[in-house]
Scaffold this motif. Structure first.
Motif, PDB file in Angstrom:
ATOM      1  N   GLU A   1       0.826  -1.209   0.000  1.00 48.70           N
ATOM      2  CA  GLU A   1       0.000   0.000   0.000  1.00 48.70           C
ATOM      3  C   GLU A   1       0.862   1.261   0.000  1.00 48.70           C
ATOM      4  OE1 GLU A   1      -3.703   2.116   2.354  1.00 48.70           O
ATOM      5  OE2 GLU A   1      -2.842   0.264   3.161  1.00 48.70           O
ATOM      6  N   HIS A   2       1.916   1.255   0.798  1.00 48.29           N
ATOM      7  CA  HIS A   2       2.797   2.427   0.844  1.00 48.29           C
ATOM      8  C   HIS A   2       3.414   2.701  -0.529  1.00 48.29           C
ATOM      9  CE1 HIS A   2       5.850   5.257   2.093  1.00 48.29           C
ATOM     10  NE2 HIS A   2       6.758   4.469   1.539  1.00 48.29           N
ATOM     11  N   ARG A   3       3.962   1.667  -1.150  1.00 47.61           N
ATOM     12  CA  ARG A   3       4.589   1.850  -2.468  1.00 47.61           C
ATOM     13  C   ARG A   3       3.561   2.242  -3.522  1.00 47.61           C
ATOM     14  NH1 ARG A   3       9.954  -1.066  -3.018  1.00 47.61           N
ATOM     15  NH2 ARG A   3      10.436  -1.733  -0.908  1.00 47.61           N
ATOM     16  N   MET A   4       2.351   1.709  -3.389  1.00 50.54           N
ATOM     17  CA  MET A   4       1.298   2.068  -4.336  1.00 50.54           C
ATOM     18  C   MET A   4       0.962   3.549  -4.217  1.00 50.54           C
ATOM     19  SD  MET A   4      -2.540   0.572  -4.692  1.00 50.54           S
ATOM     20  CE  MET A   4      -1.914  -1.084  -4.816  1.00 50.54           C
ATOM     21  N   ARG A   5       0.838   4.022  -2.994  1.00 48.69           N
ATOM     22  CA  ARG A   5       0.517   5.438  -2.790  1.00 48.69           C
ATOM     23  C   ARG A   5       1.635   6.336  -3.317  1.00 48.69           C
ATOM     24  NH1 ARG A   5      -4.022   6.265   0.132  1.00 48.69           N
ATOM     25  NH2 ARG A   5      -4.789   4.516   1.366  1.00 48.69           N
ATOM     26  N   VAL A   6       2.878   5.918  -3.151  1.00 44.25           N
ATOM     27  CA  VAL A   6       4.003   6.692  -3.679  1.00 44.25           C
ATOM     28  C   VAL A   6       3.967   6.679  -5.206  1.00 44.25           C
ATOM     29  CG1 VAL A   6       6.522   6.727  -3.902  1.00 44.25           C
ATOM     30  CG2 VAL A   6       5.468   6.398  -1.657  1.00 44.25           C
ATOM     31  N   THR A   7       3.691   5.517  -5.787  1.00 47.75           N
ATOM     32  CA  THR A   7       3.656   5.385  -7.242  1.00 47.75           C
ATOM     33  C   THR A   7       2.514   6.194  -7.848  1.00 47.75           C
ATOM     34  OG1 THR A   7       4.612   3.177  -7.104  1.00 47.75           O
ATOM     35  CG2 THR A   7       3.491   3.733  -9.148  1.00 47.75           C
ATOM     36  N   LEU A   8       1.346   6.134  -7.229  1.00 44.43           N
ATOM     37  CA  LEU A   8       0.172   6.840  -7.760  1.00 44.43           C
ATOM     38  C   LEU A   8       0.159   8.314  -7.391  1.00 44.43           C
ATOM     39  CD1 LEU A   8      -2.637   4.243  -6.974  1.00 44.43           C
ATOM     40  CD2 LEU A   8      -1.591   4.724  -9.191  1.00 44.43           C
ATOM     41  N   SER A   9       0.960   8.702  -6.472  1.00 39.04           N
ATOM     42  CA  SER A   9       1.025  10.026  -5.850  1.00 39.04           C
ATOM     43  C   SER A   9       0.029  10.064  -4.703  1.00 39.04           C
ATOM     44  CB  SER A   9       0.765  11.174  -6.825  1.00 39.04           C
ATOM     45  OG  SER A   9      -0.608  11.423  -6.982  1.00 39.04           O
ATOM     46  N   ASN A  10       0.316  10.888  -3.763  1.00 42.87           N
ATOM     47  CA  ASN A  10      -0.516  10.960  -2.562  1.00 42.87           C
ATOM     48  C   ASN A  10      -1.892  11.555  -2.831  1.00 42.87           C
ATOM     49  OD1 ASN A  10       1.379   9.764  -0.907  1.00 42.87           O
ATOM     50  ND2 ASN A  10       2.393  11.704  -0.478  1.00 42.87           N
ATOM     51  N   LYS A  11      -2.107  12.054  -4.035  1.00 41.09           N
ATOM     52  CA  LYS A  11      -3.392  12.666  -4.360  1.00 41.09           C
ATOM     53  C   LYS A  11      -4.372  11.679  -4.991  1.00 41.09           C
ATOM     54  CE  LYS A  11      -1.252  17.140  -4.968  1.00 41.09           C
ATOM     55  NZ  LYS A  11      -0.977  18.249  -5.855  1.00 41.09           N
ATOM     56  N   ALA A  12      -3.986  10.424  -5.089  1.00 42.01           N
ATOM     57  CA  ALA A  12      -4.869   9.424  -5.692  1.00 42.01           C
ATOM     58  C   ALA A  12      -6.100   9.224  -4.806  1.00 42.01           C
ATOM     59  CB  ALA A  12      -4.134   8.099  -5.859  1.00 42.01           C
ATOM     60  N   PRO A  13      -7.281   9.131  -5.415  1.00 41.65           N
ATOM     61  CA  PRO A  13      -8.493   8.916  -4.623  1.00 41.65           C
ATOM     62  C   PRO A  13      -8.429   7.589  -3.859  1.00 41.65           C
ATOM     63  CG  PRO A  13      -9.050   9.486  -6.883  1.00 41.65           C
ATOM     64  CD  PRO A  13      -7.567   9.277  -6.835  1.00 41.65           C
ATOM     65  N   GLU A  14      -9.013   7.582  -2.691  1.00 41.55           N
ATOM     66  CA  GLU A  14      -8.985   6.392  -1.837  1.00 41.55           C
ATOM     67  C   GLU A  14      -9.643   5.195  -2.523  1.00 41.55           C
ATOM     68  OE1 GLU A  14      -7.651   4.444   1.432  1.00 41.55           O
ATOM     69  OE2 GLU A  14      -7.253   6.520   0.895  1.00 41.55           O
ATOM     70  N   ARG A  15     -10.688   5.422  -3.293  1.00 40.70           N
ATOM     71  CA  ARG A  15     -11.367   4.313  -3.970  1.00 40.70           C
ATOM     72  C   ARG A  15     -10.455   3.654  -5.006  1.00 40.70           C
ATOM     73  NH1 ARG A  15     -12.790   5.892  -8.882  1.00 40.70           N
ATOM     74  NH2 ARG A  15     -13.128   8.084  -9.290  1.00 40.70           N
ATOM     75  N   VAL A  16      -9.581   4.435  -5.627  1.00 44.02           N
ATOM     76  CA  VAL A  16      -8.632   3.877  -6.595  1.00 44.02           C
ATOM     77  C   VAL A  16      -7.623   2.988  -5.867  1.00 44.02           C
ATOM     78  CG1 VAL A  16      -6.773   4.456  -8.212  1.00 44.02           C
ATOM     79  CG2 VAL A  16      -8.901   5.767  -8.243  1.00 44.02           C
ATOM     80  N   VAL A  17      -7.102   3.484  -4.754  1.00 48.53           N
ATOM     81  CA  VAL A  17      -6.137   2.705  -3.973  1.00 48.53           C
ATOM     82  C   VAL A  17      -6.788   1.422  -3.469  1.00 48.53           C
ATOM     83  CG1 VAL A  17      -4.700   2.695  -1.896  1.00 48.53           C
ATOM     84  CG2 VAL A  17      -4.789   4.737  -3.342  1.00 48.53           C
ATOM     85  N   LYS A  18      -8.003   1.520  -2.952  1.00 52.31           N
ATOM     86  CA  LYS A  18      -8.702   0.329  -2.457  1.00 52.31           C
ATOM     87  C   LYS A  18      -8.939  -0.682  -3.572  1.00 52.31           C
ATOM     88  CE  LYS A  18     -11.018   2.150   1.578  1.00 52.31           C
ATOM     89  NZ  LYS A  18     -12.278   2.361   2.277  1.00 52.31           N
ATOM     90  N   GLY A  19      -9.287  -0.194  -4.751  1.00 51.24           N
ATOM     91  CA  GLY A  19      -9.497  -1.093  -5.887  1.00 51.24           C
ATOM     92  C   GLY A  19      -8.220  -1.829  -6.264  1.00 51.24           C
ATOM     93  N   TYR A  20      -7.117  -1.096  -6.317  1.00 50.32           N
ATOM     94  CA  TYR A  20      -5.836  -1.732  -6.624  1.00 50.32           C
ATOM     95  C   TYR A  20      -5.408  -2.693  -5.515  1.00 50.32           C
ATOM     96  CZ  TYR A  20      -4.857   1.141 -10.743  1.00 50.32           C
ATOM     97  OH  TYR A  20      -4.889   1.725 -11.980  1.00 50.32           O
TER      98      TYR A  20
END
Length: 146
Positions: A87-106
């Motif tokens: 999750e940490h690396r995903m947030r860094v890769t997507l940028s911290n501005k990525a919507p929470e629903r996108v992160v949850k989906g991934y």
């Protein structure tokens, strides 16, 4: 006093004892470019995930050989370390501005990939070398020719 605070509980011990092995699985090797180019793998988040997932699976097979009371905790804490890092690396890769629903989906997709790879690798482990190599080929190399 550490005992009263739960520092030496079985779960706390499992958390501490799996931190270093996971860190060694997830670190980027200084000679990574040779491995990636030799296997024709792109240096992407997905490549990191699949290679780290393979290493985590190798450790979980070892931890499952421990007595059940310890093995289950160690496997769970290793997987927890893995997904916290994912999750940490995903947030860094997507940028911290990525919507929470996108992160949850991934994250759901990563969980499905983790579970699918684990089952395929376990079946390969109890099956033949061809089944195990096929599972690695499908998961790490995305079933493509080299």
């Amino acid at each position: 006093i550490a005992w009263l605070m739960g520092y030496h509980s079985k779960t706390s011990t499992a958390i501490r004892e799996t931190r270093l092995p996971y860190a060694q699985c997830a670190q980027r090797d200084t000679d990574e470019s040779r491995f990636l180019h030799g296997g024709d793998l792109a240096p992407t988040y997905q490549t990191w995930f699949q290679i780290t997932n393979l290493h985590v699976w190798l450790l979980t097979t070892r931890y499952r050989a421990l007595p059940k009371t310890h093995g289950r905790r160690y496997v769970q804490e290793l997987v927890n370390h893995f997904f916290i890092d994912v999750e940490h690396r995903m947030r860094v890769t997507l940028s911290n501005k990525a919507p929470e629903r996108v992160v949850k989906g991934y994250m759901r997709e990563m969980r499905d990939q983790w579970a699918g790879a684990g089952i395929a690798l376990d079946l390969g482990l109890i099956g033949s070398d061809a089944e195990l190599s096929g599972a690695v080929w499908r998961n790490v190399f995305a079933a493509r020719g080299l």
